[in-house]
Write an enzyme that holds these catalytic residues in place. Structure first.
Site: not given
Ligand code: PEP
Ligand code: MG
Length: 550
Positions: A464, A501, A301, A430, A453-454, A337, A204
């Site tokens: 990650r 996303c 986020r 995810e 990403n996840d 989210r 992040h």
């Protein structure tokens, strides 16, 4: 050992593109540790006592304010805990012991707080009376409040006060590891670039650096220890190069290839066939989304609002931020989210137990289910905001249909008494198990969004955040695309919109792949919207439509 005083080139992991040149400020990595070193020089003890006095004043004022606010909103009963903590803090016996510790132990204010409160907690723990025992948690709470107040006065940089390190100065920050909260804090200080020893491209902190447009390189072992504050540094976040003491010709060469400074974004026209929305982290980012001509906000986020504020936001504070975004979008849907806390994003103000493996711990949906009050407050703030325009609620890290349904029921119950506008509920894909259960999830979800990403992290069991395994962190495997295609088919069958996303949606090398997998909506960093549209236009144009993706 430090680096030579001549030009030296190091190679790291490119995290956020662009070139930055400036003097180094090393982060003060010890600002959150309570030093065990007790031998403070006698002449410095008065300074420590002054720090303690200031911290006592700050915490006292905060507790009094909290007691007032909670009394107004929830009644005196709910506020009693803050009044009790304030009374405890004002106790002359406690305060005398704190100040005496500084003098008698010749220690820092932090150490005095830690020692004194640990002493009380231990004594109370040993008493058999249940009521006394229950106060131990209050003692710990008060200790944390005081340490937080003291830490706020610790310098952020090792060279704080030096000429090159004036606040607001244009510096390159060198740190052992960049965290998300640090990235938010450093942005406010006009940091030119970041260099770190640790941190993966999909962490992040990296995502934030890219959305702020700040060049960053990670994965350079030992740089934090070996670097001296004030040294001139050139970093190239596009190639991963870091040059210490760059010569004038080197600077000219690097700048010729990549422009210096923050990457600005271009505006662009929408492309029929691919909706491109914006990812944002703060309500003010909606302006960047609008400037880039985004077709809505596809991922807000919201946890970053809490991280930036350094505290849990109440319903009103959240509502004001959410309302801004919805109103600015003038009828385009804003996808919020729900708090995605845990992993590399602890929530300030919420004490969490230590977890050996936080990415598999109390994260996302699991965290929300364990913190009903936070969920309820956020749901109510969002329901109120939806009166100004349509909102999609994205549920993070959903594992299966039952978990989605449980969360949805809790949210609908929490807002049942509130008037609200269009509120849709969607699942983030995810976790591999949720992707495999997409058809079942779409039976109760209004939309879906794939967090690549996840998904990459959990599908291939590759951290990650870890620069050591960055070479393995990649979606370039057929199984990834087969899974994505199967989610898109499930969404189609259920006639539910599906977006992507994660960071790969903003990488134009994957745009054609995404279209071929059946994806028609993406949400990306506003700086990348124009390049994604260019790639989509090329992929969708009749001349190249049949050409296989790279
Ligand atoms: C993702 O995992 O792809 C995602 C969009 O969520 P985050 O990066 O915030 O975990
Ligand atoms: Mg995620």
């Amino acid at each position: 050992m430090s680096y030579p005083s001549t030009e030296t080139r190091l190679k790291g992991l490119p995290i956020s593109p662009g070139v930055a040149i400036g003097p180094v400020c090393r982060l003060n990595e010890n600002r959150h540790t309570v030093s065990m070193h007790t031998a403070i020089a006698p002449e410095a003890l008065e300074h420590e006592a002054a720090l303690l006095r200031a911290a006592l004043r700050t915490v006292g004022a905060n507790l009094a304010q909290l007691a007032r606010q909670v009394t107004e909103r929830a009644g005196a009963g709910e506020a009693a805990i803050f009044s009790a903590l304030k009374t405890m803090l004002d106790d002359p016996g406690l305060q005398k012991r704190l100040f005496d510790s500084i003098v008698n132990l010749r220690c820092s204010a932090e150490r005095a707080v830690a020692t004194t409160f640990d002493h009380y907690a231990k004594r109370m723990q040993s008493v058999s009376n249940k009521i006394v025992k229950e106060r131990v948690a209050d003692i710990r709470d008060l200790k944390t409040h005081l340490l937080d107040a003291l830490h706020a006065t610790s310098p952020l940089f090792q060279c704080e006060g030096a000429l090159h390190c004036r606040r607001g100065g244009e510096r390159i920050v060198v740190a052992a590891e960049m965290t998300a909260s640090l990235a938010v804090r450093l942005d406010a200080q006009h940091t030119r670039g970041f260099v770190t020893e640790q941190g993966g491209e999909a962490s992040h902190a990296a995502i934030l650096a890219r959305s702020l447009g700040v060049p960053a390189v990670s994965g350079i072992p030992g740089i934090y220890q070996k670097m001296t504050c004030g040294t001139m540094l050139l970093i190239n976040g596009t190639t991963g190069d870091v040059v210490i003491h760059p010569a004038r010709e080197t600077i000219a060469r690097e700048l010729a290839a990549t422009p210096e400074g923050r990457l600005e974004f271009r505006t662009s026209e929408p492309v029929p066939g691919l909706t491109v929305m914006a990812n944002i982290s703060r309500s003010a980012d909606v302006e960047a989304a609008l400037q880039a001509n985004a077709e809505g906000v596809g991922l807000y986020r919201t946890e970053f609002e809490f991280i930036a504020a350094g505290a849990v936001l109440d319903e009103e504070q959240q509502y004001r931020r959410y309302e801004t975004v919805v109103k600015r979008l003038r009828g385009a849907t804003a996808y919020f989210r729900l708090l995605d806390v845990g992993g590399d994003k602890p929530l300030p103000g919420v004490t969490a137990p230590h977890e050996a493996n936080p990415h598999l711990g109390c994260r996302g949906a699991r965290f929300l289910l364990a913190h009903g009050e936070l969920l309820r407050t956020q749901a109510r703030a969002l329901a109120r905001a939806s009166q100004h325009g349509p909102i999609g609620l994205m549920y993070p890290m959903i594992a299966d249909a039952a978990q989605f349904l449980l969360l949805r029921t809790l949210i609908e119950t929490a807002i049942a008494d509130l008037p609200h506008g269009l509120l849709q509920h969607g699942a983030m894909f995810e976790v591999p198990a949720a992707c495999l259960a997409a058809r079942e999830i779409f039976a109760s979800a209004d939309f879906g969004s794939v967090g690549t990403n996840d998904l990459t992290q959990y599908l291939f069991a590759v951290d990650r955040d870890n620069e050591l395994v960055a070479h393995d962190y990649s979606p370039d495997r057929p199984v990834f695309w087969a899974l994505l295609r199967s989610i898109a088919q499930a969404a189609d069958a259920a006639q539910r919109p599906l977006s992507v996303c994660g960071e790969l949606a903003g990488d134009p090398r994957y745009t054609r792949h995404l279209l071929e997998a059946g994806i028609r909506i993406v949400s990306v960093n506003p700086r990348y919207i124009a390049q994604v549209r260019d790639a989509a236009r090329a992929a969708l144009s009749p001349a190249t439509a049949g050409t296989p993706a790279p």
